[in-house]
Design a protein around this motif. Structure first.
Motif, short mmCIF file in Angstrom:
data_model
loop_
_atom_site.label_atom_id
_atom_site.label_comp_id
_atom_site.label_asym_id
_atom_site.label_seq_id
_atom_site.Cartn_x
_atom_site.Cartn_y
_atom_site.Cartn_z
N ASP A 118 0.89 -1.15 0.00
CA ASP A 118 0.00 0.00 0.00
C ASP A 118 0.93 1.21 0.00
O ASP A 118 1.95 1.21 0.70
CB ASP A 118 -0.85 -0.03 1.28
N ILE A 119 0.60 2.23 -0.78
CA ILE A 119 1.55 3.35 -0.93
C ILE A 119 0.91 4.66 -0.47
O ILE A 119 -0.18 5.03 -0.93
CB ILE A 119 2.00 3.49 -2.40
N GLY A 120 1.63 5.34 0.42
CA GLY A 120 1.19 6.67 0.85
C GLY A 120 2.13 7.72 0.28
O GLY A 120 3.25 7.41 -0.13
N VAL A 121 1.66 8.97 0.25
CA VAL A 121 2.50 10.09 -0.21
C VAL A 121 2.30 11.29 0.72
O VAL A 121 1.36 11.32 1.51
CB VAL A 121 2.16 10.50 -1.67
N ALA A 122 3.21 12.26 0.60
CA ALA A 122 3.17 13.44 1.48
C ALA A 122 2.27 14.53 0.91
O ALA A 122 2.22 14.74 -0.30
CB ALA A 122 4.59 13.98 1.65
N GLY A 123 1.57 15.23 1.82
CA GLY A 123 0.73 16.38 1.44
C GLY A 123 1.12 17.58 2.30
O GLY A 123 1.56 17.42 3.44
N TYR A 124 0.92 18.79 1.75
CA TYR A 124 1.44 20.01 2.39
C TYR A 124 0.35 21.08 2.54
O TYR A 124 0.17 21.90 1.63
CB TYR A 124 2.61 20.56 1.57
N PRO A 125 -0.35 21.09 3.67
CA PRO A 125 -1.40 22.10 3.85
C PRO A 125 -0.85 23.53 3.89
O PRO A 125 -1.60 24.48 3.67
CB PRO A 125 -2.02 21.75 5.21
N GLU A 126 0.44 23.71 4.19
CA GLU A 126 1.00 25.07 4.27
C GLU A 126 2.20 25.23 3.34
O GLU A 126 3.14 25.97 3.66
CB GLU A 126 1.37 25.40 5.72
#
Ligand code: FAD
Length: 314
Positions: A147-155
């Motif tokens: 299963d693959i996750g990735v990074a997200g950037y709210p700021e």
């Protein structure tokens, strides 16, 4: 177990769940201390743990070793971070093979930061340029094993503050096969929830896991927030600054602020939180206590992998 299934379960039952992040320590003694702490923190009830990836030979190997230890001996479902910094395809494949052999089924696929001695990120020859390329490679090589996750950037992220562009790139990572997003730390919940709305508007439907950084001391709180360029709400500073030299008071006020932030996120319908432990137990435990999420006789620990008990760690 795939993290997307853990997240779907929390969604389905409405029961909040959480996970912990650790990083490879610098010394052998540090590693041993961390294994002991991970075993103690197992009893807090995380659904899985993440081990970060450090670019460079020994640290990278340690990430793999820690995943094996967590997965095989500590009974903790592990998610291995993997970056493309200083990594040709062969080294990426080697790390994936080790994770596969350890029974690890979750990878957080990242581009990585520039190495310490370099200011700008550069692709390694024969390596990958963006996290989306790594996601595509893992999917192509291993199908649905990981299963693959990735990074997200709210700021915004270090080398890019353009939210629209970052959302385009986030969409690409998901389109390549990522099934969940873990965010950079933040303290401004209203902005986070606004950003989640924008992610959804882009047609990105996979679960978003907020990254929560508990507060251990005033100095580390400010240092990390400033390093990540993350906004600190004015009322947080007003409450913490007057007690900045009293670590006990900072942790006490900090736990209430962070727990309130977690409640607001839950109220918006997000059921799983990811804690950046910084390899320490206390500040995270205090937040979990404040939320009343620690196991108790009424709510016994449930997340053990089946073989932990039989190896005598239970
Ligand atoms: P990408 O999504 O590849 O983006 C990198 C940059 O390239 C961004 O500016 C993006 O906008 C741009 N970009 C992406 N795709 C394209 C495209 N198609 N065309 C043009 N530009 C594009 N670092 C570590 O070293 N080890 C870790 O374990 C680690 N764990 C992390 C965990 C989380 C939850 C987060 C949020 C960050 C983590 N990081 C880690 C930091 C991360 O590696 C850095 O933030 C890095 O600078 C960006 O990685 P990324 O995977 O988001 O890259």
């Amino acid at each position: 177990m795939h993290i997307k299934d853990v997240l779907a379960e929390a969604e389905r039952t409405g029961e909040p769940s959480f996970s912990f992040e650790y990083f490879p320590p610098k010394t052998a003694q540090g590693v041993q201390n961390l294994y002991d702490r991970m075993e103690r923190m197992y009893n807090f009830g995380p659904k899985f743990i993440d081990i970060t990836w450090g670019a460079g030979g020994r640290v990278a190997e340690l990430t793999c070793e820690m995943v094996v230890q967590a997965q095989t001996y500590l009974g903790l479902e592990a998610c291995m971070h993997l970056t493309c910094t200083d990594m040709g395809e062969e080294r990426v494949n080697d790390a994936l093979r080790k994770a596969y052999k350890a029974g690890c089924t979750n990878i957080l696929a990242l581009r990585g930061d520039p190495p310490r001695d370099k200011e700008k990120w550069e692709a390694t020859e024969g390596g990958f340029r963006y996290a989306r390329d790594l996601v595509a490679h893992i999917r192509k090589t291993y199908g649905n094993h990981f299963d693959i996750g990735v990074a997200g950037y709210p700021e915004g992220c270090d080398d890019n503050q353009d939210e629209d562009l970052l959302l385009d790139h986030l969409k690409e990572k998901v389109d390549m096969g990522a099934s969940f997003i873990v965010t950079q730390m933040f303290y401004d919940v209203d902005n986070f929830l606004r950003w989640v709305g924008r992610v959804r508007e882009r047609g990105i439907t996979v679960p978003i896991v907020p990254g929560i950084m508990p507060i251990a001391t005033y100095a580390s709180f400010l240092r990390r927030a400033n390093h990540m360029k993350c906004k600190i709400p004015d009322d947080w500073l007003a409450k913490l600054e007057p007690v900045k030299n009293d670590d006990v008071a900072v942790r006490d006020i900090g736990k209430t602020l962070v727990a309130d932030m977690c409640r607001k996120i839950l109220a918006a319908g997000i059921r799983h939180l990811h804690f950046y432990t910084m390899n320490l137990a206390q500040a995270t435990r205090m937040v979990l206590e404040e939320l009343d999420w620690l196991p108790s006789p009424d709510r016994p620990l449930k997340q053990a992998l089946p073989w932990k008990q039989s190896l005598g760690f239970g």
